[in-house]
Write an enzyme that holds these catalytic residues in place. Structure first.
Site, PDB file in Angstrom:
ATOM      1  N   THR A   1       0.852  -1.184   0.000  1.00 36.90           N
ATOM      2  CA  THR A   1       0.000   0.000   0.000  1.00 36.90           C
ATOM      3  C   THR A   1       0.897   1.246   0.000  1.00 36.90           C
ATOM      4  OG1 THR A   1      -0.140  -0.088   2.407  1.00 36.90           O
ATOM      5  CG2 THR A   1      -1.921  -1.148   1.164  1.00 36.90           C
ATOM      6  N   TYR A   2       0.285   2.398  -0.118  1.00 40.19           N
ATOM      7  CA  TYR A   2       1.002   3.668  -0.226  1.00 40.19           C
ATOM      8  C   TYR A   2       2.028   3.819   0.896  1.00 40.19           C
ATOM      9  CZ  TYR A   2       1.689   8.691  -0.840  1.00 40.19           C
ATOM     10  OH  TYR A   2       2.234   9.929  -1.048  1.00 40.19           O
ATOM     11  N   PRO A   3       3.314   3.968   0.542  1.00 38.18           N
ATOM     12  CA  PRO A   3       4.355   3.970   1.576  1.00 38.18           C
ATOM     13  C   PRO A   3       4.583   5.303   2.293  1.00 38.18           C
ATOM     14  CG  PRO A   3       5.369   4.044  -0.581  1.00 38.18           C
ATOM     15  CD  PRO A   3       3.885   3.925  -0.799  1.00 38.18           C
ATOM     16  N   ARG A   4       4.173   6.402   1.714  1.00 38.76           N
ATOM     17  CA  ARG A   4       4.460   7.711   2.337  1.00 38.76           C
ATOM     18  C   ARG A   4       3.366   8.089   3.327  1.00 38.76           C
ATOM     19  NH1 ARG A   4       8.189  10.978  -1.048  1.00 38.76           N
ATOM     20  NH2 ARG A   4       8.848   9.646  -2.764  1.00 38.76           N
TER      21      ARG A   4
END
Length: 171
Positions: free
Chosen positions: A50-53
């Site tokens: 999933t979105y890492p940031r």
């Protein structure tokens, strides 16, 4: 003499970017930038994370069924569920996933919490498994995320610390 003490440790929380970077640095000596690059490749290129940031370490309340699907796939899954290829997952991951299926998820109140989720939720696997084996930094980061994903739903770890003291008298 013998002194026995009991210790307990709560399971960790799901990864958000900073905690993933700290863990990768601690385990592999990877810089924050290198960790982010690997996580970004796993998100954009391989579509396995999933979105890492993100700065959130929780999941939305309605994500429980998705977590169950992911655990089933990591345990071996069936053809209709999709599964993470056996040659790409470690035995420890498979065994932990099977244990979770058998015992049920623990600590769900701690990890499913809409109030702790911002624009994005914690970093977890997406369920899109790599078509080919990952290598290098990508493999290391993906393995860290998989292990943490399973670990957060296990019971607290308990162990005993035993200190034995023997006195020998020399004549």
């Amino acid at each position: 003499t013998e002194k026995v003490s009991e210790s307990t440790r709560k399971p960790p929380v799901l990864f958000q970017l900073t905690s993933l970077q700290k863990e990768a640095n601690s385990r592999y000596g990877m810089s924050a930038r290198r960790t982010l690059q690997a996580a970004q490749r796993l998100y954009e290129g391989h579509k396995v994370l999933t979105y890492p940031r993100t700065d959130s370490s929780a999941l939305p309340n309605d994500y429980r069924s998705k977590v169950d699907e992911l655990i089933a796939a990591l345990a071996g899954g069936s053809a209709d569920q999709g599964s993470f290829a056996e040659e790409q997952r470690s035995e420890a991951i498979t065994e932990a996933a099977k244990q979770l299926q058998k015992d049920g998820l623990k600590n769900t109140g701690r990890h499913f919490d809409d109030s702790k989720v911002g624009d994005h939720f914690a970093i977890i696997p997406t369920g899109n498994w790599p078509a080919t084996p990952l290598g290098g930094d990508d493999a290391k980061i993906f393995e860290l995320v998989l292990r943490r994903f399973l670990a957060v739903f296990l019971a607290p770890s308990r162990w005993q610390k035993v200190v034995r003291e023997s006195v020998v008298q020399i004549q």
